[in-house]
Design an enzyme around this catalytic site. Sequence first.
Site, PDB file in Angstrom:
ATOM      1  N   GLU A 135      -7.482 -10.994   1.461  1.00 42.39           N
ATOM      2  CA  GLU A 135      -6.208 -11.701   1.546  1.00 42.39           C
ATOM      3  C   GLU A 135      -6.254 -13.037   2.290  1.00 42.39           C
ATOM      4  O   GLU A 135      -5.859 -14.047   1.756  1.00 42.39           O
ATOM      5  CB  GLU A 135      -5.154 -10.820   2.215  1.00 42.39           C
ATOM      6  CG  GLU A 135      -4.224 -10.226   1.179  1.00 42.39           C
ATOM      7  CD  GLU A 135      -3.332  -9.174   1.742  1.00 42.39           C
ATOM      8  OE1 GLU A 135      -3.051  -9.189   2.961  1.00 42.39           O
ATOM      9  OE2 GLU A 135      -2.898  -8.317   0.965  1.00 42.39           O
ATOM     10  N   ILE A 170      -0.825  -2.881   5.429  1.00 45.38           N
ATOM     11  CA  ILE A 170      -1.092  -2.177   4.175  1.00 45.38           C
ATOM     12  C   ILE A 170       0.158  -2.124   3.321  1.00 45.38           C
ATOM     13  O   ILE A 170       0.949  -1.199   3.408  1.00 45.38           O
ATOM     14  CB  ILE A 170      -1.583  -0.740   4.420  1.00 45.38           C
ATOM     15  CG1 ILE A 170      -2.645  -0.724   5.528  1.00 45.38           C
ATOM     16  CG2 ILE A 170      -2.200  -0.171   3.141  1.00 45.38           C
ATOM     17  CD1 ILE A 170      -3.241   0.631   5.749  1.00 45.38           C
ATOM     18  N   HIS A 171       0.356  -3.120   2.507  1.00 45.87           N
ATOM     19  CA  HIS A 171       1.457  -3.091   1.556  1.00 45.87           C
ATOM     20  C   HIS A 171       0.917  -2.570   0.223  1.00 45.87           C
ATOM     21  O   HIS A 171      -0.155  -1.980   0.176  1.00 45.87           O
ATOM     22  CB  HIS A 171       2.116  -4.469   1.434  1.00 45.87           C
ATOM     23  CG  HIS A 171       1.164  -5.562   1.066  1.00 45.87           C
ATOM     24  ND1 HIS A 171       1.095  -6.089  -0.183  1.00 45.87           N
ATOM     25  CD2 HIS A 171       0.202  -6.172   1.791  1.00 45.87           C
ATOM     26  CE1 HIS A 171       0.141  -7.008  -0.217  1.00 45.87           C
ATOM     27  NE2 HIS A 171      -0.414  -7.078   0.959  1.00 45.87           N
ATOM     28  N   ALA A 172       1.657  -2.821  -0.851  1.00 47.87           N
ATOM     29  CA  ALA A 172       1.295  -2.191  -2.123  1.00 47.87           C
ATOM     30  C   ALA A 172      -0.125  -2.501  -2.609  1.00 47.87           C
ATOM     31  O   ALA A 172      -0.860  -1.608  -3.003  1.00 47.87           O
ATOM     32  CB  ALA A 172       2.314  -2.568  -3.190  1.00 47.87           C
ATOM     33  N   ALA A 187      -2.885  -0.865  -0.561  1.00 44.15           N
ATOM     34  CA  ALA A 187      -2.796   0.580  -0.786  1.00 44.15           C
ATOM     35  C   ALA A 187      -3.424   0.920  -2.131  1.00 44.15           C
ATOM     36  O   ALA A 187      -4.180   1.892  -2.263  1.00 44.15           O
ATOM     37  CB  ALA A 187      -1.335   1.023  -0.748  1.00 44.15           C
TER      38      ALA A 187
END
Lengths: 589, 89
Positions: B88, B14-16, B19
């Site tokens: 992703e 969970i990166h930017a 999030a």
Amino acid sequence: MKFKGIPVSDGLAVGKCKIFLADVDCEIYSIDNVIREQRRFKTCVAKVKKELLETIEAIEKGDRLNGDEANIFKAHIQILEDPLFYNEIFNRIKIIKKNVESVINVVVKELTDKFEKSGNEVLAERTVDIKDLGYRIISRLTHKQPLKIKDLDGTIIIAKELTPTQLLHLASEGVAGICTEKGGITSHVAILSRSLDIPALSGVKNIVEYLGDGEYIVIDTEENEILFNLSDKELDKYVFLRRQYQKMIKKRRATKKLSSVTKDGKKINLAANLSLIEEVQKMKEYGVNNVGLYRTEFLFMDREDIPSEEEQFRHYKKLGDSFKGDYLVIRTLDAGGDKNISSINNIHEENNPFLGWRGIRICLDKKEVFKTQLKAILRAAAFSNIMLLYPMINSSEQYEKIMEIFDECVFELKKTKTVFNEEIKKGILVEIPSAAYYMDYFSQKIDFFSIGTNDMLQFLLAVDRTNDKISNMYSWYNKALFSIMNEIVTKATKYNKKVQVCGEIASDPLCLPVLIGLGIHSLSMVPSAIPKIKLLLRSFSVDECKEITNTVLNMDRDTEIKSFLSGRFKEFMGREELINEMSEMWEGK
Amino acid sequence: MKSLKLKIKNKLGIHARPASMIVDAAMKHSGNIKLIANGIVADAKSILSIMMLAAECGTEIEITAENNSDDDKAADDIKNLFERKFDED
């Protein structure tokens, strides 16, 4: 003088530099009217939000940025409204009774500290977003120009780090180039500067302290360099080169569809030397489908630990998946010499690092490191045509040790029922002269050879080319070098093994006919050199090359060889329609 | 009150951007929605607190929703994002 960096956005920039210190200065004073101060904050946040929405809209509509960048600013709106940010600042005004600007600075500092201390790299990179918002709000509150510096047209900005907002402001002021200490190829600055077509270099350590405002500097992403203390003549050269740059890029891309064959139809493989997965993009732009040398050192640099088998496997697999080509040659870790990897070696402790603990020597001593990498490569080779290349081999005994370790890896991978490619093609880098005398042995053990001419020449002549006093002796228009290459190719051909050249000589147009004449089968070089080599290759026949090679092998003096090759080169340049195509590509070089 | 557990499947964790997507989804519902990972509780409507979970691929994560007229829907919406690997891979 020059510093090296990571090219994050291609191009060439020449200009005066401006050091940009990103800290937001603001006054700190006590306040009595908390409600009024909170209202100031609230109103300002609303304005900033509106501004951000406008930025997003402009990005989505505009043609300069491609739309993905809008996500950066969408996340900024979320941070702006985030309770940890908004509520924290709002409430803190009441607690510490200071002006909102100073409170913002405190909260931003606390949050970014938390992110940076997390030890999570991805998280640490995002602190730039929080800082960016703080910067935006404070600029609004103080009615200051977003950037105090003006007249930026044509300047090159030097900064520790830039936030996306700062970058957009700088771009609208017309900056010519950007160089930062922090930030990699995936950072915001990278993404935005690429979209805006501003040449940018990142990861240049301590550059902010090194340069002063107003100095003339050059950013050259072809060489991954920032140059300063230049003479007028050198500056003139770069100004000229800059003018050629865009034209050149266009020309280079135009060669994309041409095949790499000689005039008489012999196919020569042209491949790229890469160090970063991101360079694949550039390689594709020039229509290059193969990687002749992938240096794995970058995976190991700037970190305390050794990358795990899983991490390496994913990296190599991703690399293999990132282009459709015939082959990808991965060189095993080649630390030492001039390459320090803090978790492995320290060249400063060695008297003679180029003749020291480097390349395969380190891997054979650090068996676990070697095995981890070998296994990762073997596994990735199950998914694309990956070939193995061992550097710095000097004897048959060394190769026997490699085979033992290789077999251990195969055994262990089989035992754990892991998917891998046991039939992976293997080659050695022939870069130590002694290796040339084991050609019969190696030809029976391996699948291909790659000649590393940079080290080979250094060892043949016993010349350290980084030593200014003697570097003029380092010339590859050299009888000894061509003769040993001739021996290597002749022997390899006897066993039907292909030979590649991956040193800098491969991108030298003067030497191209000699290499082809020697019977070299593939050439690997920096991606940007491939278009000109490809064009030149198409202008002559193999027979002509053979004749040139024979002549050169019978010449004794370096200068004689060089002037002979220059003469032939000019002749090829004058051929057919290539003359117009190519002259522009070579001007200034 | 609805609670469900899952494992993070997207490679980058969970990166930017993920999030940000979670916040978008959570904002569509009223009530308290929380994410719990590595023993830390995060507010699903706060991008900063979600990022501070520093949750990587393979981490087990719990989603809870309460005081909400459609708890199930809220938790499921967020679960879907994880299942989709945040678009992703």
